[in-house]
Design a protein around this motif. Structure first.
Motif, PDB file in Angstrom:
ATOM      1  N   MET A   1      48.626  46.111  33.615  1.00 45.59           N
ATOM      2  CA  MET A   1      49.373  46.874  34.582  1.00 45.59           C
ATOM      3  C   MET A   1      49.676  48.252  34.004  1.00 45.59           C
ATOM      4  SD  MET A   1      53.117  46.400  36.416  1.00 45.59           S
ATOM      5  CE  MET A   1      53.280  44.780  35.887  1.00 45.59           C
ATOM      6  N   LEU A   2      49.515  49.263  34.853  1.00 48.19           N
ATOM      7  CA  LEU A   2      49.889  50.638  34.511  1.00 48.19           C
ATOM      8  C   LEU A   2      51.234  50.942  35.152  1.00 48.19           C
ATOM      9  CD1 LEU A   2      46.590  52.573  35.249  1.00 48.19           C
ATOM     10  CD2 LEU A   2      47.627  52.241  33.021  1.00 48.19           C
ATOM     11  N   ARG A   3      52.113  51.570  34.403  1.00 46.51           N
ATOM     12  CA  ARG A   3      53.393  51.992  34.957  1.00 46.51           C
ATOM     13  C   ARG A   3      53.474  53.520  34.853  1.00 46.51           C
ATOM     14  NH1 ARG A   3      54.306  48.344  31.279  1.00 46.51           N
ATOM     15  NH2 ARG A   3      55.653  49.639  30.015  1.00 46.51           N
ATOM     16  N   ILE A   4      53.825  54.149  35.970  1.00 48.38           N
ATOM     17  CA  ILE A   4      53.878  55.608  35.998  1.00 48.38           C
ATOM     18  C   ILE A   4      55.101  56.054  36.784  1.00 48.38           C
ATOM     19  CG2 ILE A   4      52.339  55.743  38.016  1.00 48.38           C
ATOM     20  CD1 ILE A   4      51.238  58.389  36.703  1.00 48.38           C
ATOM     21  N   GLN A   5      55.757  57.089  36.295  1.00 46.88           N
ATOM     22  CA  GLN A   5      56.898  57.657  36.999  1.00 46.88           C
ATOM     23  C   GLN A   5      56.405  58.677  38.015  1.00 46.88           C
ATOM     24  OE1 GLN A   5      59.768  59.064  34.127  1.00 46.88           O
ATOM     25  NE2 GLN A   5      60.432  56.996  33.670  1.00 46.88           N
ATOM     26  N   GLN A   6      57.235  58.903  39.018  1.00 46.85           N
ATOM     27  CA  GLN A   6      56.897  59.802  40.120  1.00 46.85           C
ATOM     28  C   GLN A   6      56.479  61.182  39.632  1.00 46.85           C
ATOM     29  OE1 GLN A   6      56.865  58.860  43.422  1.00 46.85           O
ATOM     30  NE2 GLN A   6      56.052  60.856  43.956  1.00 46.85           N
ATOM     31  N   ASP A   7      57.162  61.745  38.630  1.00 47.35           N
ATOM     32  CA  ASP A   7      56.831  63.101  38.179  1.00 47.35           C
ATOM     33  C   ASP A   7      55.436  63.171  37.566  1.00 47.35           C
ATOM     34  OD1 ASP A   7      57.783  61.683  35.906  1.00 47.35           O
ATOM     35  OD2 ASP A   7      58.364  63.558  34.913  1.00 47.35           O
ATOM     36  N   CYS A   8      55.022  62.134  36.836  1.00 44.51           N
ATOM     37  CA  CYS A   8      53.667  62.120  36.259  1.00 44.51           C
ATOM     38  C   CYS A   8      52.623  61.978  37.359  1.00 44.51           C
ATOM     39  CB  CYS A   8      53.529  60.992  35.246  1.00 44.51           C
ATOM     40  SG  CYS A   8      54.414  61.281  33.693  1.00 44.51           S
ATOM     41  N   LEU A   9      52.920  61.167  38.363  1.00 45.41           N
ATOM     42  CA  LEU A   9      51.999  61.030  39.487  1.00 45.41           C
ATOM     43  C   LEU A   9      51.873  62.358  40.235  1.00 45.41           C
ATOM     44  CD1 LEU A   9      50.179  59.123  41.066  1.00 45.41           C
ATOM     45  CD2 LEU A   9      52.161  58.494  42.443  1.00 45.41           C
ATOM     46  N   GLU A  10      52.988  63.041  40.430  1.00 42.07           N
ATOM     47  CA  GLU A  10      52.959  64.343  41.106  1.00 42.07           C
ATOM     48  C   GLU A  10      52.188  65.383  40.297  1.00 42.07           C
ATOM     49  OE1 GLU A  10      57.073  65.230  41.940  1.00 42.07           O
ATOM     50  OE2 GLU A  10      57.184  63.670  43.495  1.00 42.07           O
ATOM     51  N   GLN A  11      52.333  65.380  38.966  1.00 41.01           N
ATOM     52  CA  GLN A  11      51.559  66.298  38.111  1.00 41.01           C
ATOM     53  C   GLN A  11      50.061  66.030  38.254  1.00 41.01           C
ATOM     54  OE1 GLN A  11      52.802  66.135  33.998  1.00 41.01           O
ATOM     55  NE2 GLN A  11      54.961  66.150  34.592  1.00 41.01           N
TER      56      GLN A  11
END
Length: 133
Positions: A1-11
């Motif tokens: 599983m990959l976990r990503i925060q909203q700011d990294c996804l937006e970048q």
């Protein structure tokens, strides 16, 4: 599983939108499946609207930096400007790293991750930061 925060996804999305109509490529860096940083790379493929190839010198330098900083290569991301968010035969045949490959369909907004060349799908969990009070 990959976990990503909203700011990294937006970048990541910002980078991929900026390079349209070319395919974009970059690295998700962090620890134990948690994306902490987004490192865009230049697509140097001769047909960048249909394929991607990370600049080999920049990729090597970033891999050395990951090691030096005690981080891990969590995933490799790239875009398909006209979809779909599924690996092409080229994606499968050129999957050299044993990390998830994240594919963004820039038309539909769909995002999927795969272990390649096998094609097994990997779950991406979006972590929404809790506001500090």
């Amino acid at each position: 599983m990959l976990r990503i925060q909203q700011d990294c996804l937006e970048q990541t999305l910002s980078h991929l939108q900026a390079v349209l109509p070319r395919e974009g490529v970059g690295l998700w860096v962090g620890k134990r499946g948690q994306v902490r940083q987004v490192w865009p790379l230049e697509n140097v493929h001769p047909m960048p609207q249909k394929r991607y190839e990370a600049d080999p010198q920049a990729l090597t330098m970033l891999l050395l930096r990951i090691e030096r900083e005690g981080l891990e290569l969590v995933a490799i991301y790239h875009s398909h400007p006209t979809g779909p968010a599924r690996p092409s035969e080229t994606d499968r045949s050129q999957a050299f790293w044993r990390v998830p490959y994240v594919i963004f369909d820039m038309q539909s907004g769909e995002v999927r991750a795969y272990r390649l060349p096998e094609g097994d799908e990997v779950v991406i969990q979006l972590e929404v930061a809790t506001p500090k009070v």
